[in-house]
Design a protein around this motif. Structure first.
Motif, PDB file in Angstrom:
ATOM      1  N   PRO A  52       0.814  -1.225   0.000  1.00 41.46           N
ATOM      2  CA  PRO A  52       0.000   0.000   0.000  1.00 41.46           C
ATOM      3  C   PRO A  52       0.843   1.268   0.000  1.00 41.46           C
ATOM      4  O   PRO A  52       1.841   1.376   0.695  1.00 41.46           O
ATOM      5  CB  PRO A  52      -0.810  -0.129   1.290  1.00 41.46           C
ATOM      6  N   TRP A  66      -1.142   4.286  -0.274  1.00 39.37           N
ATOM      7  CA  TRP A  66      -2.316   5.152  -0.357  1.00 39.37           C
ATOM      8  C   TRP A  66      -2.112   6.527   0.264  1.00 39.37           C
ATOM      9  O   TRP A  66      -2.631   7.522  -0.249  1.00 39.37           O
ATOM     10  CB  TRP A  66      -3.510   4.495   0.339  1.00 39.37           C
ATOM     11  N   ASN A 106      -1.026   3.207  -4.916  1.00 40.59           N
ATOM     12  CA  ASN A 106      -0.649   1.813  -4.699  1.00 40.59           C
ATOM     13  C   ASN A 106       0.245   1.282  -5.809  1.00 40.59           C
ATOM     14  O   ASN A 106       0.050   0.187  -6.313  1.00 40.59           O
ATOM     15  CB  ASN A 106      -1.897   0.934  -4.580  1.00 40.59           C
ATOM     16  N   ARG A 114      -8.503   6.906  -4.818  1.00 44.41           N
ATOM     17  CA  ARG A 114      -7.810   5.982  -3.917  1.00 44.41           C
ATOM     18  C   ARG A 114      -8.793   4.981  -3.313  1.00 44.41           C
ATOM     19  O   ARG A 114      -8.492   3.789  -3.198  1.00 44.41           O
ATOM     20  CB  ARG A 114      -7.100   6.756  -2.804  1.00 44.41           C
ATOM     21  N   SER A 115      -9.986   5.472  -2.927  1.00 40.86           N
ATOM     22  CA  SER A 115     -10.999   4.568  -2.371  1.00 40.86           C
ATOM     23  C   SER A 115     -11.410   3.530  -3.406  1.00 40.86           C
ATOM     24  O   SER A 115     -11.596   2.349  -3.087  1.00 40.86           O
ATOM     25  CB  SER A 115     -12.221   5.370  -1.916  1.00 40.86           C
ATOM     26  N   ARG A 126      -8.696   0.920  -3.593  1.00 45.58           N
ATOM     27  CA  ARG A 126      -8.695   0.061  -2.394  1.00 45.58           C
ATOM     28  C   ARG A 126      -9.752  -1.032  -2.516  1.00 45.58           C
ATOM     29  O   ARG A 126      -9.492  -2.213  -2.271  1.00 45.58           O
ATOM     30  CB  ARG A 126      -8.971   0.906  -1.151  1.00 45.58           C
ATOM     31  N   ASP A 129      -8.976  -3.610  -5.253  1.00 44.59           N
ATOM     32  CA  ASP A 129      -7.981  -4.592  -4.829  1.00 44.59           C
ATOM     33  C   ASP A 129      -8.604  -5.659  -3.939  1.00 44.59           C
ATOM     34  O   ASP A 129      -8.254  -6.837  -4.006  1.00 44.59           O
ATOM     35  CB  ASP A 129      -6.851  -3.903  -4.069  1.00 44.59           C
TER      36      ASP A 129
END
Length: 403
Positions: free
Chosen positions: A105, A107, A173, A344-345, A348, A351
């Protein structure tokens, strides 16, 4: 007790298996050893081998990646995990049969203002003959049909290593760019006919495929290197992002974003990206005379490669290219607080749970048309009057109704 030993006995004479808390260390001759870093002094580091011995090794013999790791380890107070992606994170199966490397990560890192080539850049000569020469950097193996002068080796090394440094610094990431599971292959061509026969998608004087890059270096009649038209930003970013099993729209958008970054002495610069882009968008797009593809269509873009879009330069190209770039800069710099929180959310969740749930996070409970309106309003403040096409589904519905 620390045992002072000669470097050849440590990094050339040992053959050790991987360890759960170890990383792979490489010296300036290419020899490797698996060990855990336990101490750093002015001129030496202490490495703990798998048999339990602790050996003192001169610090200046290590590769550039190892030098960076030592600095990070010191900054962290010795708490940085000793792991190596190549040893511990083998590729796994992703969507559509693709394989990608699980990531570390990244982030919460802030957007960098400027990313420079690593300060310690080692270009090692593995083999050098008139028929085939092989050179190696921390992340790339470069093959050439003949000897490359030092200046040419450094041009290639700096440009490729710099874009990987930029990818590792971006908070999406992309830490895999710092420690790939294998070294990337760069093949050099001196003749255009050889370059044209090479497989892969073309971007300027560079081609890229799932397994390698092919670079065209042209020389004049006296054998002097012409001004290199080699810009690996788009190709390397696309290669890395595609290997991470990202959605196709994001691969193209992020590749266009990285290729758009201005360069200052081999350093990508992230400052004032929206302002720079607003000034470069074609007039037809800026005034709304040409409509951009609908967001719904962009998000549902097929994951297969589309060679038509991959040769686009940062100063021209198709509406799809400008749409990808405008959306990526919006989500990265203009949306919300300018910290790319929604993007970014999205990554996340993607992934962890896959593309379907991630798309809902990206839209944030709104329709694609609502998000288009937000994006257009953000760019309007910078002098752009963007318009969007109707989604393909809506156009199909109108056609059916007409019949």
């Amino acid at each position: 007790m620390t045992l002072p030993v000669k470097i050849l006995s440590v990094l050339a004479g040992l053959s050790l298996a991987g360890s759960a808390r170890a990383r792979i260390w490489t010296n300036d001759r290419g020899a490797t050893v698996v060990a855990v870093l336990v101490a750093v002094r002015d001129a030496e580091v202490d490495l703990k081998l798998q048999d339990g011995r602790v050996v003192a090794v001169p610090k200046n013999i290590f590769s550039g990646a190892d030098q960076e790791y030592i600095l990070e380890w010191v900054k962290s107070g010795g708490t940085l995990p000793d792991t190596d992606v190549g040893a511990e994170n083998p590729p796994v199966q992703g969507d559509f049969g693709r394989r990608y490397v699980p990531l570390e990560p990244n982030w919460d890192a802030p957007w960098p203002e400027r990313v420079v080539v690593p300060g310690f850049l080692l270009v090692k000569t593995v083999q050098e003959t008139e028929e085939l020469s092989v050179y190696e950097t921390d992340h790339f193996i470069m093959e050439s049909p003949g000897k490359l002068p030092e200046a040419e080796r450094m041009i290639l090394a700096r440009r490729f290593e710099t874009i990987l440094s930029a990818l590792a610094a971006v908070p999406l990431n992309l830490a895999v760019a710092r420690r790939p599971s294998r070294k990337y292959l760069v093949r050099v061509c001196f003749l255009e006919e050889d370059f044209n026969r090479a497989p892969g998608l073309r971007n300027g004087h560079l081609k890229f495929s799932p397994t390698s890059f092919t670079a065209l270096l042209l020389r004049d009649k006296k054998g002097k290197l012409l001004k290199p038209g080699l810009d690996p930003r788009f190709a390397v970013t696309h290669w890395a992002a595609q290997s991470m099993d990202w959605d196709h729209w994001l691969v193209d958008g992020f590749s266009a974003y990285m290729a758009f970054l201005p360069m200052e002495k081999e350093a990508p610069v992230f400052r004032k990206i929206p302002e720079r882009l607003a000034a470069m968008v074609p007039r037809a797009v800026r005034t709304g005379r040409e409509t951009l593809p609908a967001l719904a269509d962009m998000l549902s873009r097929d994951s297969a490669h589309s060679a038509v879009e991959h040769g686009v330069s940062s100063r021209g190209g198709t509406l799809q290219y400008w749409a990808d770039l405008l959306w990526m800069v919006y989500w990265s710099h203009l949306e919300g607080s300018g910290k790319a929180e929604r993007l970014r959310s999205y990554l996340r969740v993607r992934d962890a749970e896959g593309g379907g749930k991630a798309r809902a996070v990206l839209l944030d409970g709104k329709t694609p048309e609502d998000v288009q309106g937000e994006m257009a309003a953000a760019w309007k403040k910078m002098g752009l009057r963007l318009k969007f096409s109707q989604p393909a589904s809506a156009a199909a519905d109108r056609e059916s109704a007409g019949k």
